[in-house]
Design a protein around this motif. Sequence first.
Motif, PDB file in Angstrom:
ATOM      1  N   PRO A  38       0.795  -1.230   0.000  1.00 18.56           N
ATOM      2  CA  PRO A  38       0.000   0.000   0.000  1.00 18.56           C
ATOM      3  C   PRO A  38       0.828   1.281   0.000  1.00 18.56           C
ATOM      4  O   PRO A  38       0.344   2.334  -0.416  1.00 18.56           O
ATOM      5  CB  PRO A  38      -0.845  -0.104   1.267  1.00 18.56           C
ATOM      6  N   SER A  39       2.072   1.212   0.412  1.00 15.67           N
ATOM      7  CA  SER A  39       2.883   2.425   0.503  1.00 15.67           C
ATOM      8  C   SER A  39       3.273   2.992  -0.865  1.00 15.67           C
ATOM      9  O   SER A  39       3.736   4.134  -0.943  1.00 15.67           O
ATOM     10  CB  SER A  39       4.139   2.169   1.341  1.00 15.67           C
ATOM     11  N   VAL A  40       3.095   2.244  -1.934  1.00 14.62           N
ATOM     12  CA  VAL A  40       3.506   2.717  -3.264  1.00 14.62           C
ATOM     13  C   VAL A  40       2.342   3.201  -4.133  1.00 14.62           C
ATOM     14  O   VAL A  40       2.570   3.751  -5.208  1.00 14.62           O
ATOM     15  CB  VAL A  40       4.301   1.626  -4.023  1.00 14.62           C
ATOM     16  N   VAL A  41       1.129   3.020  -3.688  1.00 12.75           N
ATOM     17  CA  VAL A  41      -0.031   3.332  -4.532  1.00 12.75           C
ATOM     18  C   VAL A  41      -0.065   4.806  -4.916  1.00 12.75           C
ATOM     19  O   VAL A  41      -0.185   5.148  -6.098  1.00 12.75           O
ATOM     20  CB  VAL A  41      -1.348   2.910  -3.847  1.00 12.75           C
ATOM     21  N   GLU A  42       0.020   5.670  -3.949  1.00 15.61           N
ATOM     22  CA  GLU A  42      -0.099   7.106  -4.225  1.00 15.61           C
ATOM     23  C   GLU A  42       0.943   7.577  -5.236  1.00 15.61           C
ATOM     24  O   GLU A  42       0.627   8.300  -6.190  1.00 15.61           O
ATOM     25  CB  GLU A  42       0.019   7.890  -2.921  1.00 15.61           C
ATOM     26  N   GLU A  43       2.185   7.167  -5.049  1.00  9.35           N
ATOM     27  CA  GLU A  43       3.259   7.574  -5.962  1.00  9.35           C
ATOM     28  C   GLU A  43       3.024   7.035  -7.372  1.00  9.35           C
ATOM     29  O   GLU A  43       3.209   7.755  -8.358  1.00  9.35           O
ATOM     30  CB  GLU A  43       4.607   7.082  -5.431  1.00  9.35           C
ATOM     31  N   CYS A  44       2.601   5.786  -7.481  1.00  6.27           N
ATOM     32  CA  CYS A  44       2.352   5.188  -8.796  1.00  6.27           C
ATOM     33  C   CYS A  44       1.191   5.873  -9.511  1.00  6.27           C
ATOM     34  O   CYS A  44       1.263   6.140 -10.711  1.00  6.27           O
ATOM     35  CB  CYS A  44       2.090   3.693  -8.654  1.00  6.27           C
ATOM     36  N   VAL A  45       0.138   6.181  -8.793  1.00  5.29           N
ATOM     37  CA  VAL A  45      -1.001   6.877  -9.397  1.00  5.29           C
ATOM     38  C   VAL A  45      -0.558   8.258  -9.890  1.00  5.29           C
ATOM     39  O   VAL A  45      -0.961   8.692 -10.975  1.00  5.29           O
ATOM     40  CB  VAL A  45      -2.184   6.966  -8.409  1.00  5.29           C
ATOM     41  N   THR A  71      -5.394 -11.311   6.665  1.00  5.83           N
ATOM     42  CA  THR A  71      -5.753  -9.902   6.781  1.00  5.83           C
ATOM     43  C   THR A  71      -4.996  -9.103   5.727  1.00  5.83           C
ATOM     44  O   THR A  71      -3.781  -9.229   5.600  1.00  5.83           O
ATOM     45  CB  THR A  71      -5.422  -9.373   8.189  1.00  5.83           C
ATOM     46  N   THR A  72      -5.717  -8.297   4.969  1.00  7.94           N
ATOM     47  CA  THR A  72      -5.090  -7.507   3.919  1.00  7.94           C
ATOM     48  C   THR A  72      -4.183  -6.432   4.496  1.00  7.94           C
ATOM     49  O   THR A  72      -4.406  -5.956   5.611  1.00  7.94           O
ATOM     50  CB  THR A  72      -6.158  -6.857   3.011  1.00  7.94           C
ATOM     51  N   ARG A  73      -3.183  -6.046   3.728  1.00 14.94           N
ATOM     52  CA  ARG A  73      -2.277  -4.964   4.123  1.00 14.94           C
ATOM     53  C   ARG A  73      -2.868  -3.600   3.778  1.00 14.94           C
ATOM     54  O   ARG A  73      -2.350  -2.580   4.200  1.00 14.94           O
ATOM     55  CB  ARG A  73      -0.940  -5.126   3.403  1.00 14.94           C
ATOM     56  N   PHE A  74      -3.931  -3.595   2.994  1.00 13.55           N
ATOM     57  CA  PHE A  74      -4.494  -2.348   2.490  1.00 13.55           C
ATOM     58  C   PHE A  74      -5.630  -1.840   3.370  1.00 13.55           C
ATOM     59  O   PHE A  74      -6.423  -2.621   3.889  1.00 13.55           O
ATOM     60  CB  PHE A  74      -5.026  -2.545   1.066  1.00 13.55           C
ATOM     61  N   ASP A  75      -5.708  -0.534   3.496  1.00 11.48           N
ATOM     62  CA  ASP A  75      -6.868   0.131   4.058  1.00 11.48           C
ATOM     63  C   ASP A  75      -7.763   0.391   2.840  1.00 11.48           C
ATOM     64  O   ASP A  75      -7.449   1.238   1.997  1.00 11.48           O
ATOM     65  CB  ASP A  75      -6.437   1.434   4.728  1.00 11.48           C
ATOM     66  N   ALA A  76      -8.856  -0.349   2.718  1.00 11.07           N
ATOM     67  CA  ALA A  76      -9.678  -0.331   1.504  1.00 11.07           C
ATOM     68  C   ALA A  76     -10.125   1.069   1.099  1.00 11.07           C
ATOM     69  O   ALA A  76      -9.951   1.456  -0.067  1.00 11.07           O
ATOM     70  CB  ALA A  76     -10.860  -1.275   1.665  1.00 11.07           C
ATOM     71  N   VAL A  78      -8.802   3.934   1.719  1.00 14.84           N
ATOM     72  CA  VAL A  78      -7.633   4.718   1.303  1.00 14.84           C
ATOM     73  C   VAL A  78      -7.196   4.301  -0.096  1.00 14.84           C
ATOM     74  O   VAL A  78      -6.925   5.153  -0.957  1.00 14.84           O
ATOM     75  CB  VAL A  78      -6.473   4.584   2.322  1.00 14.84           C
ATOM     76  N   PHE A  79      -7.126   2.995  -0.370  1.00 18.74           N
ATOM     77  CA  PHE A  79      -6.749   2.520  -1.704  1.00 18.74           C
ATOM     78  C   PHE A  79      -7.706   3.081  -2.749  1.00 18.74           C
ATOM     79  O   PHE A  79      -7.280   3.600  -3.793  1.00 18.74           O
ATOM     80  CB  PHE A  79      -6.745   0.985  -1.762  1.00 18.74           C
ATOM     81  N   ILE A  80      -8.985   3.000  -2.479  1.00 17.55           N
ATOM     82  CA  ILE A  80      -9.981   3.502  -3.434  1.00 17.55           C
ATOM     83  C   ILE A  80      -9.811   5.003  -3.640  1.00 17.55           C
ATOM     84  O   ILE A  80      -9.809   5.485  -4.779  1.00 17.55           O
ATOM     85  CB  ILE A  80     -11.405   3.138  -2.968  1.00 17.55           C
ATOM     86  N   GLU A  81      -9.647   5.744  -2.580  1.00 15.88           N
ATOM     87  CA  GLU A  81      -9.481   7.198  -2.684  1.00 15.88           C
ATOM     88  C   GLU A  81      -8.242   7.560  -3.493  1.00 15.88           C
ATOM     89  O   GLU A  81      -8.256   8.503  -4.289  1.00 15.88           O
ATOM     90  CB  GLU A  81      -9.416   7.837  -1.291  1.00 15.88           C
ATOM     91  N   GLN A  82      -7.161   6.816  -3.312  1.00 13.56           N
ATOM     92  CA  GLN A  82      -5.952   7.073  -4.094  1.00 13.56           C
ATOM     93  C   GLN A  82      -6.182   6.767  -5.570  1.00 13.56           C
ATOM     94  O   GLN A  82      -5.756   7.531  -6.441  1.00 13.56           O
ATOM     95  CB  GLN A  82      -4.787   6.234  -3.555  1.00 13.56           C
ATOM     96  N   CYS A  83      -6.859   5.688  -5.851  1.00 12.11           N
ATOM     97  CA  CYS A  83      -7.060   5.263  -7.239  1.00 12.11           C
ATOM     98  C   CYS A  83      -8.029   6.152  -8.007  1.00 12.11           C
ATOM     99  O   CYS A  83      -7.867   6.335  -9.218  1.00 12.11           O
ATOM    100  CB  CYS A  83      -7.526   3.814  -7.286  1.00 12.11           C
ATOM    101  N   VAL A  84      -9.024   6.713  -7.350  1.00  8.53           N
ATOM    102  CA  VAL A  84      -9.973   7.574  -8.071  1.00  8.53           C
ATOM    103  C   VAL A  84      -9.317   8.881  -8.508  1.00  8.53           C
ATOM    104  O   VAL A  84      -9.917   9.632  -9.283  1.00  8.53           O
ATOM    105  CB  VAL A  84     -11.272   7.842  -7.270  1.00  8.53           C
ATOM    106  N   GLN A  85      -8.094   9.137  -8.070  1.00  5.65           N
ATOM    107  CA  GLN A  85      -7.352  10.295  -8.558  1.00  5.65           C
ATOM    108  C   GLN A  85      -6.947  10.115 -10.018  1.00  5.65           C
ATOM    109  O   GLN A  85      -6.515  11.061 -10.668  1.00  5.65           O
ATOM    110  CB  GLN A  85      -6.112  10.545  -7.690  1.00  5.65           C
TER     111      GLN A  85
END
Length: 161
Positions: A38-45, A71-76, A78-85
Amino acid sequence: MAHPPETQSDLTFADFIHQLASAGGVRTLGIKIDFKDPSVVEECVEVLRERQLAQPIILNADILTGPGGFTTRFDAPVFIEQCVQLPTAILSCGWTLKPEPNTEYTPAMVEEMIALTARLSQHVTFPIRMMHARKSFTALQKLAQAPERSLSFWNNEPVTP
């Protein structure tokens, strides 16, 4: 860029996207980015937003616990909010799971995913492991009923002809 169990690579995500954008004749090929950290999502987007690629982009992560899953490593949310960018991207929201043939996607798992993605206007696909699809058919039908929703079936077990 690496896929577990590997965690290091000599190719950065930005370099990969730059090379892809510079290559001629690949505009019709889609790109699926399968996030494991999850730590790389924002930068990749952000890299994807800056490059404005012409081809379809799928952003995937296992954001909820699924059949027999850990248990997933992602905060669901947060992941969605990052991706909708990246509003042109297709979101692929999946579940962690184990290849246990006697487990299934439950109605509660499906309802949780529907609640998380209900407000989204962009396309969302839900990756479904074939091993669990038949037992889960009734529950899974609800996922594809909303507009701009689909199921993506996958398998990594050997297929016997």
